[in-house]
Design a protein around this motif. Structure first.
Motif, PDB file in Angstrom:
ATOM      1  N   PRO A 176       0.797  -1.232   0.000  1.00 24.87           N
ATOM      2  CA  PRO A 176       0.000   0.000   0.000  1.00 24.87           C
ATOM      3  C   PRO A 176       0.829   1.282   0.000  1.00 24.87           C
ATOM      4  CG  PRO A 176      -0.014  -1.007   2.173  1.00 24.87           C
ATOM      5  CD  PRO A 176       0.704  -1.958   1.270  1.00 24.87           C
ATOM      6  N   TYR A 177       2.142   1.139  -0.083  1.00 24.28           N
ATOM      7  CA  TYR A 177       2.995   2.333  -0.110  1.00 24.28           C
ATOM      8  C   TYR A 177       3.495   2.654  -1.520  1.00 24.28           C
ATOM      9  CZ  TYR A 177       2.910   1.353   4.861  1.00 24.28           C
ATOM     10  OH  TYR A 177       2.478   1.117   6.139  1.00 24.28           O
ATOM     11  N   LEU A 178       3.063   1.879  -2.507  1.00 23.01           N
ATOM     12  CA  LEU A 178       3.539   2.108  -3.877  1.00 23.01           C
ATOM     13  C   LEU A 178       3.016   3.424  -4.437  1.00 23.01           C
ATOM     14  CD1 LEU A 178       3.033  -1.382  -5.593  1.00 23.01           C
ATOM     15  CD2 LEU A 178       5.205  -0.310  -4.963  1.00 23.01           C
ATOM     16  N   ASN A 179       3.739   3.929  -5.430  1.00 19.45           N
ATOM     17  CA  ASN A 179       3.282   5.136  -6.137  1.00 19.45           C
ATOM     18  C   ASN A 179       2.509   4.763  -7.391  1.00 19.45           C
ATOM     19  OD1 ASN A 179       4.381   7.193  -4.536  1.00 19.45           O
ATOM     20  ND2 ASN A 179       6.411   6.636  -5.317  1.00 19.45           N
ATOM     21  N   SER A 180       1.504   5.557  -7.688  1.00 14.17           N
ATOM     22  CA  SER A 180       0.681   5.266  -8.867  1.00 14.17           C
ATOM     23  C   SER A 180       1.495   5.287 -10.155  1.00 14.17           C
ATOM     24  CB  SER A 180      -0.454   6.276  -8.981  1.00 14.17           C
ATOM     25  OG  SER A 180      -1.313   6.122  -7.898  1.00 14.17           O
ATOM     26  N   GLU A 181       2.417   6.235 -10.272  1.00 11.94           N
ATOM     27  CA  GLU A 181       3.192   6.331 -11.523  1.00 11.94           C
ATOM     28  C   GLU A 181       3.907   5.008 -11.803  1.00 11.94           C
ATOM     29  OE1 GLU A 181       2.735   9.105  -9.921  1.00 11.94           O
ATOM     30  OE2 GLU A 181       2.105  10.452 -11.541  1.00 11.94           O
ATOM     31  N   GLU A 182       4.470   4.455 -10.737  1.00  9.18           N
ATOM     32  CA  GLU A 182       5.181   3.191 -10.876  1.00  9.18           C
ATOM     33  C   GLU A 182       4.209   2.094 -11.355  1.00  9.18           C
ATOM     34  OE1 GLU A 182       7.468   0.510  -7.592  1.00  9.18           O
ATOM     35  OE2 GLU A 182       7.293   2.650  -7.168  1.00  9.18           O
ATOM     36  N   ILE A 183       3.040   2.090 -10.756  1.00 10.73           N
ATOM     37  CA  ILE A 183       2.035   1.079 -11.109  1.00 10.73           C
ATOM     38  C   ILE A 183       1.569   1.265 -12.554  1.00 10.73           C
ATOM     39  CG2 ILE A 183      -0.298   0.256 -10.588  1.00 10.73           C
ATOM     40  CD1 ILE A 183       0.218   1.077  -7.651  1.00 10.73           C
ATOM     41  N   PHE A 184       1.292   2.514 -12.914  1.00  9.49           N
ATOM     42  CA  PHE A 184       0.843   2.781 -14.289  1.00  9.49           C
ATOM     43  C   PHE A 184       1.917   2.367 -15.292  1.00  9.49           C
ATOM     44  CE2 PHE A 184      -1.897   6.467 -12.516  1.00  9.49           C
ATOM     45  CZ  PHE A 184      -2.976   5.629 -12.348  1.00  9.49           C
ATOM     46  N   ASN A 185       3.169   2.683 -14.945  1.00  5.85           N
ATOM     47  CA  ASN A 185       4.275   2.305 -15.823  1.00  5.85           C
ATOM     48  C   ASN A 185       4.295   0.811 -16.078  1.00  5.85           C
ATOM     49  OD1 ASN A 185       6.681   3.847 -16.959  1.00  5.85           O
ATOM     50  ND2 ASN A 185       6.043   5.077 -15.200  1.00  5.85           N
ATOM     51  N   GLU A 186       4.172   0.046 -15.004  1.00  4.70           N
ATOM     52  CA  GLU A 186       4.171  -1.410 -15.147  1.00  4.70           C
ATOM     53  C   GLU A 186       3.031  -1.850 -16.052  1.00  4.70           C
ATOM     54  OE1 GLU A 186       3.667  -3.211 -11.320  1.00  4.70           O
ATOM     55  OE2 GLU A 186       5.526  -2.398 -10.502  1.00  4.70           O
ATOM     56  N   TRP A 187       1.844  -1.326 -15.737  1.00  5.80           N
ATOM     57  CA  TRP A 187       0.663  -1.787 -16.463  1.00  5.80           C
ATOM     58  C   TRP A 187       0.748  -1.447 -17.946  1.00  5.80           C
ATOM     59  CZ3 TRP A 187      -3.444   0.699 -19.077  1.00  5.80           C
ATOM     60  CH2 TRP A 187      -4.469  -0.164 -19.468  1.00  5.80           C
ATOM     61  N   VAL A 188       1.161  -0.229 -18.238  1.00 10.03           N
ATOM     62  CA  VAL A 188       1.218   0.172 -19.646  1.00 10.03           C
ATOM     63  C   VAL A 188       2.280  -0.644 -20.386  1.00 10.03           C
ATOM     64  CG1 VAL A 188       1.591   2.067 -21.267  1.00 10.03           C
ATOM     65  CG2 VAL A 188       0.383   2.506 -19.121  1.00 10.03           C
ATOM     66  N   LYS A 189       3.414  -0.860 -19.736  1.00  9.62           N
ATOM     67  CA  LYS A 189       4.458  -1.652 -20.394  1.00  9.62           C
ATOM     68  C   LYS A 189       3.949  -3.049 -20.722  1.00  9.62           C
ATOM     69  CE  LYS A 189       8.677   0.506 -18.761  1.00  9.62           C
ATOM     70  NZ  LYS A 189       9.852   0.395 -17.892  1.00  9.62           N
ATOM     71  N   MET A 190       3.258  -3.650 -19.787  1.00 12.82           N
ATOM     72  CA  MET A 190       2.805  -5.027 -20.014  1.00 12.82           C
ATOM     73  C   MET A 190       1.606  -5.094 -20.949  1.00 12.82           C
ATOM     74  SD  MET A 190       3.308  -6.999 -16.446  1.00 12.82           S
ATOM     75  CE  MET A 190       2.543  -5.856 -15.361  1.00 12.82           C
ATOM     76  N   THR A 191       0.800  -4.030 -20.925  1.00 11.40           N
ATOM     77  CA  THR A 191      -0.450  -4.073 -21.686  1.00 11.40           C
ATOM     78  C   THR A 191      -0.303  -3.486 -23.082  1.00 11.40           C
ATOM     79  OG1 THR A 191      -1.588  -3.775 -19.592  1.00 11.40           O
ATOM     80  CG2 THR A 191      -2.889  -3.443 -21.571  1.00 11.40           C
ATOM     81  N   PHE A 192       0.468  -2.404 -23.167  1.00  9.98           N
ATOM     82  CA  PHE A 192       0.622  -1.752 -24.474  1.00  9.98           C
ATOM     83  C   PHE A 192       2.021  -1.948 -25.045  1.00  9.98           C
ATOM     84  CE2 PHE A 192      -3.037   0.656 -22.880  1.00  9.98           C
ATOM     85  CZ  PHE A 192      -3.831   0.710 -24.008  1.00  9.98           C
ATOM     86  N   SER A 193       2.986  -1.290 -24.427  1.00  6.98           N
ATOM     87  CA  SER A 193       4.313  -1.302 -25.048  1.00  6.98           C
ATOM     88  C   SER A 193       5.356  -0.700 -24.113  1.00  6.98           C
ATOM     89  CB  SER A 193       4.224  -0.470 -26.333  1.00  6.98           C
ATOM     90  OG  SER A 193       5.482  -0.123 -26.794  1.00  6.98           O
ATOM     91  N   ASN A 194       6.600  -1.092 -24.347  1.00  8.43           N
ATOM     92  CA  ASN A 194       7.717  -0.498 -23.616  1.00  8.43           C
ATOM     93  C   ASN A 194       8.248   0.747 -24.323  1.00  8.43           C
ATOM     94  OD1 ASN A 194       8.833  -2.273 -21.248  1.00  8.43           O
ATOM     95  ND2 ASN A 194       8.097  -3.698 -22.780  1.00  8.43           N
ATOM     96  N   ASP A 195       7.714   1.024 -25.491  1.00  9.16           N
ATOM     97  CA  ASP A 195       8.180   2.169 -26.269  1.00  9.16           C
ATOM     98  C   ASP A 195       7.739   3.476 -25.594  1.00  9.16           C
ATOM     99  OD1 ASP A 195       8.590   4.159 -28.088  1.00  9.16           O
ATOM    100  OD2 ASP A 195       7.686   3.087 -29.792  1.00  9.16           O
ATOM    101  N   PRO A 196       8.693   4.338 -25.258  1.00 10.23           N
ATOM    102  CA  PRO A 196       8.331   5.586 -24.563  1.00 10.23           C
ATOM    103  C   PRO A 196       7.298   6.424 -25.314  1.00 10.23           C
ATOM    104  CG  PRO A 196      10.724   5.365 -24.752  1.00 10.23           C
ATOM    105  CD  PRO A 196      10.123   4.213 -25.489  1.00 10.23           C
ATOM    106  N   LYS A 197       7.265   6.279 -26.632  1.00 13.05           N
ATOM    107  CA  LYS A 197       6.286   7.050 -27.416  1.00 13.05           C
ATOM    108  C   LYS A 197       4.858   6.668 -27.037  1.00 13.05           C
ATOM    109  CE  LYS A 197       7.698   6.331 -31.803  1.00 13.05           C
ATOM    110  NZ  LYS A 197       8.948   5.583 -31.740  1.00 13.05           N
ATOM    111  N   VAL A 198       4.689   5.427 -26.625  1.00 11.67           N
ATOM    112  CA  VAL A 198       3.367   4.948 -26.214  1.00 11.67           C
ATOM    113  C   VAL A 198       3.242   5.034 -24.691  1.00 11.67           C
ATOM    114  CG1 VAL A 198       1.852   2.923 -26.182  1.00 11.67           C
ATOM    115  CG2 VAL A 198       3.269   3.398 -28.181  1.00 11.67           C
ATOM    116  N   LEU A 199       4.291   4.609 -24.052  1.00 15.86           N
ATOM    117  CA  LEU A 199       4.278   4.520 -22.590  1.00 15.86           C
ATOM    118  C   LEU A 199       3.993   5.874 -21.926  1.00 15.86           C
ATOM    119  CD1 LEU A 199       5.040   2.909 -19.962  1.00 15.86           C
ATOM    120  CD2 LEU A 199       7.403   3.559 -20.388  1.00 15.86           C
TER     121      LEU A 199
END
Ligand code: BDP
Length: 724
Positions: A493-516
């Protein structure tokens, strides 16, 4: 070369997995467990060198799930066959500590002693004779979680050299609450019908159940309450217990326990008794026997969630008993089997109190320390009801001798339902990081929930699920991010949302910064955007009646005053807002002194809660330099503009996103833009009848007259509670 039948089948299966992977349009079914082939050859080969062999010490259904998942994930991502070579020196080596001395030798004593139940250790070991990636845990569930973590590293293209990751879950019970009815509907569900096919259970096991369990296990969820809090006693009939057992059997190999909601009057409805009085020996006997019957079928059954004396649900107060009597009676029935009771604090009586937000605190605090050890009190994040923004519930920090668990709503009943993009992680995080001041500064809600503030052993968190039969599980695609984020925050419960969003987007969409980057930004800003176009400045509970879809600040005629909007915004010719200070309803007084100091004065109260705690004159000058009415107009307009910005940003991503998925999301974003404007214009038109002031001329004026907005009705809006 001799090709055996077995190896031929294996190769064909492998080709099938690979080709299905590349041919299919993105329908969202795979969630964040997509495991697309890693296109970067160098990276893929570097993984391949280390990971194409798997060896597991020991076996169990959960370990088998871990092995299976590694097989699926690695096969797809590496595009290579994964072997089970009985080779222990090279590749993935996994096991439960304490079962094989050979395996135990691989782990340092320091690591062994820091590992906790369900936690995992992920390390790499390289020497002349070995090249291993070790997954170790104290129990097989930990190994499963460690396997998912390893796969996530690959999905996020991270290095697996010199690995040393140890994670232990901070909260013990990490549950999804399904508000699913036995007839297949889902209360407040916006993703189709219930995924539980009760009619065809126990024989028919929908493959979805397995994918559901996989998805949950991948984020550390270890319990599912499969029935609605507005409970149906039928679940306790023998044939339904067998159906529930079939689900429990599927969940078990993914470390997920099954829980049920218990309708308090079940002894009457299913047992034929005349009463459900918790102190009646007959009633106690009925529950004891029913619980024993459940455990006979489901030996690891988790326990009950109970909604009692709330919104018309039966409860102990009908018999002049209290929550303590009710919860403890069920707790006693469950205790011999290790089961627990999650008794909800979302209660309010039908007597229409002066301020509904105060009631749970008043009813529960006197019972602090009197609940059995296996009782948790399940508290919604705020004192009213999952609004786009609420202050924390005053019970957090006020019951140090009781296990309080958090209840979040993942389904977006009040935040755009089936269509709006609203990254809920930000809201969850805001709540978890808010200071209760219960033991001085720094006593944040997360510390109440993880038990560290009051040294509590039994800890828990629940999220009201947002999934259904929609092909992509959540209907609105970004709902997947909310499910994911909830799981991650339940784990830590101490995680940051940005970190969580980063993980989710990388796994769901792409690791490409243009998308991420753009998608992470959309998720990060969207909750604030939603608050602005729905309920800025601390407004709350002004949505349409019953279905809660769209704006309804004018709602005034309901069977109970505290179901209306006018009860909450209290707009009149002088101003708007609910005075909950010492001079008003005194709800603010339920918090700690430092908290009270922050909000008690209209002059210094943070704007996001201004109208939650104060009734403010329309022409009151705010810290922004604007008078209240103008500020309200600016906020609504800003929210609506930002909704449009989400769509604009999304459109820039067209070249990089699967066509089907791109269009799916685009259509929902268009609805969000339209509805943000609707909220803005309807609310301002209505509040203007009190302020009697102009909407600042530089702002777009409402498209229609107030009567138009009031005339809209949506008889088939989804998610309505059938009995209403
Ligand atoms: C409210 C929902 C209602 C639920 C209730 C609850 O509108 O459908 O039954 O919460 O949590 O927000 O019990």
């Amino acid at each position: 070369m001799i090709i055996t039948q077995k190896s031929l089948v294996k190769t064909l299966l492998f080709c099938l997995i690979i080709s299905i992977n590349s041919l299919k349009a993105e329908d969202g079914y795979r969630l964040w467990l997509k495991y697309d082939k890693i296109e970067n050859d160098q990276l893929r080969k570097s993984y391949e060198k280390k990971l194409t062999n798997i060896y597991f010490y020991g076996t169990s259904p959960v370990l088998e799930s871990a092995k299976k998942e590694l097989n699926i994930g690695l096969t797809r991502m590496l595009g290579a066959e994964i072997a089970d070579l009985k080779e222990k020196k090279k590749g993935i080596v996994a096991g439960v500590i304490g079962q094989s001395s050979e395996f135990d030798q691989l782990i340092s004593d320091h690591d062994k002693s820091n590992l906790k139940s369900e936690g995992f250790l992920l390390i790499s070991k390289e020497s002349k004779s070995s090249n291993q990636i070790i997954i170790a845990a104290k129990d097989d569930i930990g190994v499963l979680y460690g396997s998912f973590r390893l796969l996530k590293l690959l999905q996020m293209h991270e290095s697996i050299d010199e690995l040393h990751i140890m994670e232990n879950p901070k909260i013990k019970l990490r549950l999804l609450n399904h508000w699913d009815n036995l007839d297949g509907t889902v209360e407040r569900g916006y993703a189709g019908f219930s995924i539980w096919n009760w009619h065809q259970l126990p024989e028919y096991i929908d493959p979805r159940y397995i994918d559901y369990a996989r998805a949950n296990a991948s984020i550390g969820i270890n319990g599912a309450v499969v029935t609605n809090v507005n409970a149906n006693a039928l679940i306790f009939r023998a044939d339904y217990i067998e159906k529930a057992k079939a689900l429990a059997d599927v969940f078990r190999s993914y470390g997920i326990k099954l829980y049920l909601t218990a309708r308090f009057s079940s002894p009457i409805e299913q047992g034929g008794l005349k009463t459900a009085d918790p102190l009646d020996p007959q009633v106690q006997k009925w529950w004891n026997e029913k619980v024993a019957e459940i455990y006979k079928s489901i030996p690891d059954f988790g326990g009950f969630v109970v909604k009692a004396n709330s919104e018309g649900q039966p409860g102990p107060q009908q018999y002049n008993r209290n929550h303590e009597d009710g919860a403890n009676m069920l707790a006693d029935a469950l205790a011999p089997f290790g089961g627990i009771v999650m008794w909800r604090a979302f209660v309010y009586s039908s007597e229409e109190p002066a301020d509904r937000s105060k009631q749970a605190y008043d009813e529960f605090v006197p019972h602090d320390g009197k609940f059995r050890k296996n009782v948790l009190i399940q508290v919604k994040n705020g004192p009213i009801d999952f609004m786009p923004r609420e202050p924390i519930h005053p019970l957090f920090g006020a019951m140090p001798q009781t296990s309080l668990m958090m209840e979040f709503q993942i389904t977006k009943e009040y935040l755009g339902q089936g269509t709006h993009l609203v990254g809920l992680s930000k809201m969850f995080e805001e709540v978890l990081k808010t200071d209760t001041y219960a033991k001085g500064e720094g006593s944040i809600v997360a510390k109440v929930i993880d038990g560290s503030l009051d040294n509590r052993e039994l800890t828990g968190i629940a999220g009201v699920s947002n999934i259904g039969t929609a092909r992509n599980w959540t209907g609105n695609f970004f709902g997947q991010a909310d499910w994911y984020a909830y799981g991650r925050l339940a784990w830590d419960p101490y995680l940051n949302s940005e970190e969580i969003f980063n993980e989710w987007v990388k796994m769901t969409f792409s690791n490409d910064p243009k998308v991420l980057n753009p998608i992470v930004e959309m998720l990060s800003t969207s909750r604030e955007t939603c608050v602005k176009y729905m309920t800025p400045l601390g407004l709350h509970h002004i949505m349409g009646a019953n279905h809660h879809y769209g704006p309804g600040p004018w709602v005034s005629q309901m069977s109970r005053a505290d179901w209306t909007s006018v009860y909450y915004h209290k707009a009149d010719e002088k101003g708007i807002g609910f005075d909950r200070t010492k001079e008003g309803s005194q709800a603010l007084m339920q918090y700690q002194e430092e908290f009270i100091d922050l909000y008690k004065d209209m002059k210094t109260c943070p704007l996001e809660f201004l109208l939650w705690f104060h009734h403010v004159p329309w022409d009151y000058k705010l810290s922004t330099g604007n008078i209240l009415w103008d500020e309200l107009c600016f906020q609504y307009h800003q929210g609506s503009k930002e909704a449009n910005d989400l769509l604009i940003k999304w459109n820039t991503l067209e070249p990089f996103i699967d066509k089907e998925l791109f269009n799916n999301i685009k259509m929902h974003l268009r609805i969000q833009v339209k509805e943000a404007k609707w909220w803005r214009d309807a609310c301002l038109s209505y509040f203007q009848t009190f302020s009697k002031m102009e909407i600042p001329p530089q702002l777009e004026q409402p498209e229609h007259k107030l009567e138009y907005y009031q005339s809209l009705n949506f008889p088939y809006s989804p998610g309505i509670r059938p009995r209403w």
